[in-house]
Design an enzyme around this catalytic site. Structure first.
Site, PDB file in Angstrom:
ATOM      1  N   CYS A   1       1.124  16.962   9.641  1.00 42.58           N
ATOM      2  CA  CYS A   1       2.404  16.595  10.242  1.00 42.58           C
ATOM      3  C   CYS A   1       3.508  17.279   9.450  1.00 42.58           C
ATOM      4  O   CYS A   1       3.235  18.003   8.500  1.00 42.58           O
ATOM      5  CB  CYS A   1       2.588  15.092  10.284  1.00 42.58           C
ATOM      6  SG  CYS A   1       2.892  14.373   8.694  1.00 42.58           S
TER       7      CYS A   1
ATOM      8  N   ASP B   1       9.906   7.209   0.930  1.00 44.01           N
ATOM      9  CA  ASP B   1      10.645   7.034   2.180  1.00 44.01           C
ATOM     10  C   ASP B   1      12.149   6.862   1.962  1.00 44.01           C
ATOM     11  O   ASP B   1      12.909   6.763   2.935  1.00 44.01           O
ATOM     12  CB  ASP B   1      10.096   5.821   2.961  1.00 44.01           C
ATOM     13  CG  ASP B   1       8.752   6.121   3.610  1.00 44.01           C
ATOM     14  OD1 ASP B   1       8.331   7.285   3.598  1.00 44.01           O
ATOM     15  OD2 ASP B   1       8.119   5.178   4.130  1.00 44.01           O
TER      16      ASP B   1
HETATM   17  C1  UD1 Z   1       2.499   5.072   4.589  1.00 40.17           C
HETATM   18  C2  UD1 Z   1       3.809   4.836   5.301  1.00 40.17           C
HETATM   19  C3  UD1 Z   1       4.781   5.979   5.033  1.00 40.17           C
HETATM   20  C4  UD1 Z   1       4.950   6.172   3.525  1.00 40.17           C
HETATM   21  C5  UD1 Z   1       3.600   6.323   2.846  1.00 40.17           C
HETATM   22  C6  UD1 Z   1       3.700   6.388   1.328  1.00 40.17           C
HETATM   23  C7  UD1 Z   1       3.149   3.592   7.282  1.00 40.17           C
HETATM   24  C8  UD1 Z   1       2.959   3.563   8.747  1.00 40.17           C
HETATM   25  N1  UD1 Z   1       3.540   4.750   6.735  1.00 40.17           N
HETATM   26  O1  UD1 Z   1       1.927   6.257   5.121  1.00 40.17           O
HETATM   27  O2  UD1 Z   1       6.038   5.648   5.637  1.00 40.17           O
HETATM   28  O3  UD1 Z   1       5.709   7.343   3.295  1.00 40.17           O
HETATM   29  O4  UD1 Z   1       2.752   5.201   3.183  1.00 40.17           O
HETATM   30  O5  UD1 Z   1       4.364   5.273   0.832  1.00 40.17           O
HETATM   31  O6  UD1 Z   1       2.979   2.579   6.609  1.00 40.17           O
HETATM   32  N2  UD1 Z   1      -3.996  10.757   1.388  1.00 40.17           N
HETATM   33  C9  UD1 Z   1      -5.153  11.463   1.237  1.00 40.17           C
HETATM   34  N3  UD1 Z   1      -6.277  11.009   1.890  1.00 40.17           N
HETATM   35  C10 UD1 Z   1      -6.259   9.886   2.666  1.00 40.17           C
HETATM   36  C11 UD1 Z   1      -5.064   9.175   2.805  1.00 40.17           C
HETATM   37  C12 UD1 Z   1      -3.930   9.638   2.158  1.00 40.17           C
HETATM   38  O7  UD1 Z   1      -5.201  12.479   0.548  1.00 40.17           O
HETATM   39  O8  UD1 Z   1      -7.299   9.533   3.228  1.00 40.17           O
HETATM   40  C13 UD1 Z   1      -2.759  11.240   0.723  1.00 40.17           C
HETATM   41  C14 UD1 Z   1      -1.666  11.635   1.727  1.00 40.17           C
HETATM   42  O9  UD1 Z   1      -1.836  12.961   2.167  1.00 40.17           O
HETATM   43  C15 UD1 Z   1      -0.426  11.468   0.914  1.00 40.17           C
HETATM   44  C16 UD1 Z   1      -0.767  10.293  -0.007  1.00 40.17           C
HETATM   45  O10 UD1 Z   1      -2.174  10.178  -0.002  1.00 40.17           O
HETATM   46  O11 UD1 Z   1      -0.168  12.610   0.150  1.00 40.17           O
HETATM   47  C17 UD1 Z   1      -0.155   8.977   0.400  1.00 40.17           C
HETATM   48  O12 UD1 Z   1      -0.503   8.683   1.735  1.00 40.17           O
HETATM   49  P1  UD1 Z   1      -0.670   7.198   2.288  1.00 40.17           P
HETATM   50  O13 UD1 Z   1      -0.317   6.243   1.208  1.00 40.17           O
HETATM   51  O14 UD1 Z   1      -1.989   7.073   2.945  1.00 40.17           O
HETATM   52  O15 UD1 Z   1       0.483   7.144   3.380  1.00 40.17           O
HETATM   53  P2  UD1 Z   1       0.395   6.595   4.856  1.00 40.17           P
HETATM   54  O16 UD1 Z   1      -0.406   5.341   4.899  1.00 40.17           O
HETATM   55  O17 UD1 Z   1       0.026   7.713   5.765  1.00 40.17           O
END
Ligand code: UD1
Length: 423
Positions: free
Chosen positions: A122, A310
């Site tokens: 994204c 955020d």
């Molecule tokens: C949620 C929030 C978003 C916020 C983010 C971090 C919602 C709907 N969205 O997004 O607004 O900015 O938390 O506070 O609640 N990652 C991996 N592998 C995974 C999952 C995540 O590498 O399987 C990485 C992501 O690329 C990113 C980091 O971990 O760099 C944090 O992501 P994550 O905490 O999962 O964010 P979201 O849940 O997508």
């Protein structure tokens, strides 16, 4: 496509009420998949992402009843997932809202199968879902990737000890929901500690789940035979609250942000105070008085309880007109500085060096046509428009509509000159 026009330079003052939290509401709505009984949620904000989630749930066969007539436009939603008509979250919905991926855990846990499109990258980076999948595989799910879809099945998920490489919010939520109906105990180590995690655990526990440790980094979930219905009011949106607080600081204004939970905003409040902004915390509101000229402060985004990614874009606007040089380091997402380029078009002095932005405060910003690229970037352009000289025209505001309820109305009431031009 709609545009937003802002004539900058107005001081904002008055009271504004915070809406229910988008990021807390999304997993709550999705958790209704875990029970055949009716779930009632109050304080659901009227946002694109919420409508997308309700559309997805309805396509799966969940009965959705909306009632938006409550005071302040706050909505009540009733959901009932008796029997489902489908187990698939299609690409057209998942690509517009990544949180749709959260249906995977609940569908697998209750129905033993799911087919969910992978979200893809994204605007703010790769954002993979490997941690969600690894955890579910450790709980005994068979997972295949077929034509861009995750196809998963499990006769019965079983408890497991899962260590997350990163404290991912989404992965913690997906696995927590999956663990509620698994056989045995699931332990999630290095779990996210965001308030939305605690909120989800509170609601799941109200539904009969047995979850401990949520919000403290290690979540323990004892699986139960079934969950029941619930009635719950969603927590206020900490990011929306923080955004209005920056608006007060930027315009030298005086705003009481009603309903804001200061305990969810500690790191952010401390940074604002360090910048010389007056922040007074009371039981049910946070009042912010802008300093004449904010001081520059360095910011590093971190998982909760650190400074939230955020609110990074919003703080960058404040630092753009501060006295001095600020270094903003983004550690959560790989590409979350798109707003910096647009802010530069408005006269900000920002130099990007990898995941760091060096922001040198300037005397003033000037209005310009700019383009929103993601949710928080778009609100940062609105904030910049409020303080810029002349007119700012923001296009692609559908990003804004994903996460800010009635923002033009709320800002107008505070004295902003802002209007939406329907496209
Ligand atoms: C949620 C929030 C978003 C916020 C983010 C971090 C919602 C709907 N969205 O997004 O607004 O900015 O938390 O506070 O609640 N990652 C991996 N592998 C995974 C999952 C995540 O590498 O399987 C990485 C992501 O690329 C990113 C980091 O971990 O760099 C944090 O992501 P994550 O905490 O999962 O964010 P979201 O849940 O997508």
């Amino acid at each position: 496509m709609d545009k937003i026009l802002i004539q900058g330079g107005r001081r904002l003052e008055g009271e504004v009420s915070v809406s229910g939290s988008k990021n807390a509401a999304l997993p709550l709505l999705i958790s209704s998949l875990l029970t055949p009984e009716k779930c009632l949620y109050q304080g659901i904000p009227d946002l694109m992402d919420i409508h997308t989630t309700l559309k997805l749930l309805s396509r799966l066969g969940v009965t959705v009843e909306k009632d938006g007539r409550q005071a302040g436009g706050v909505g009540q939603v009733a959901l009932q997932a008796g029997g489902l008509s489908g187990m698939e979250a299609p690409y057209d919905l998942v690509k517009t809202m990544r949180a749709s991926f959260l249906v995977l855990g609940p569908l697998l846990a209750r129905f033993g199968q799911a087919r969910v499109s992978t979200p893809g990258g994204c605007a703010i980076g790769m954002r993979p879902v490997n941690l969600h999948l690894k955890g579910l595989a450790e709980m005994g799910a068979e997972i295949d990737l077929v034509h861009g879809y995750v196809e998963a099945k499990a006769k019965k998920l079983r408890g497991a000890r899962i260590h997350l490489d990163l404290p991912s919010v989404g992965a913690t939520e997906n696995l927590m929901m999956a663990g509620t109906l698994a056989e045995g105990t699931t332990i999630i180590e290095n779990a996210a500690k965001e308030p939305e995690i605690e909120e989800l655990a509170t609601v799941l526990n109200k539904m009969g789940a047995r979850i401990g440790g949520a919000g403290r980094g290690m979540v323990t979930i004892e699986g139960v035979g079934g969950l029941h219905g619930v009635s719950h009011r969603v927590v206020p949106d900490r990011i929306e609250a923080g955004t209005f607080m920056v608006a007060a600081a930027l315009t030298g204004g005086d705003i009481a942000v009603r309903g804001a939970r200061s305990d969810h905003l500690d790191a952010f409040v401390l940074k604002l105070q360090e910048a010389g902004v007056g922040v007074a915390v009371a039981a049910d509101e946070i009042r912010v008085k802008g300093a004449i000229k904010p001081k520059s402060v360095d910011i590093t985004t971190l998982p909760y309880p650190g400074f939230p990614t955020d609110l990074q874009a919003q703080m960058m606007v404040l630092m753009s007109v501060s006295a001095g040089v600020s270094v903003i380091t983004e550690t959560i997402f790989e590409n979350r500085f798109m707003h910096a380029l647009e802010l530069s078009r408005m006269g900000a002095d920002i130099r990007l060096e990898g995941n760091r932005a060096v922001v040198k405060g300037v005397g003033s910003l000037s209005g310009a046509p700019v383009m929103a690229t993601d949710l928080r970037a778009s609100v940062s352009l609105v904030l910049a428009g409020l303080v810029a000289k002349g007119q700012t025209e923001i296009s692609r505001v559908y990003h804004l509509d994903r996460g800010y309820e009635h923002i033009e109305r709320k800002l107008s009431r505070l004295g902003a000159d802002i209007q939406r031009i329907k496209g």
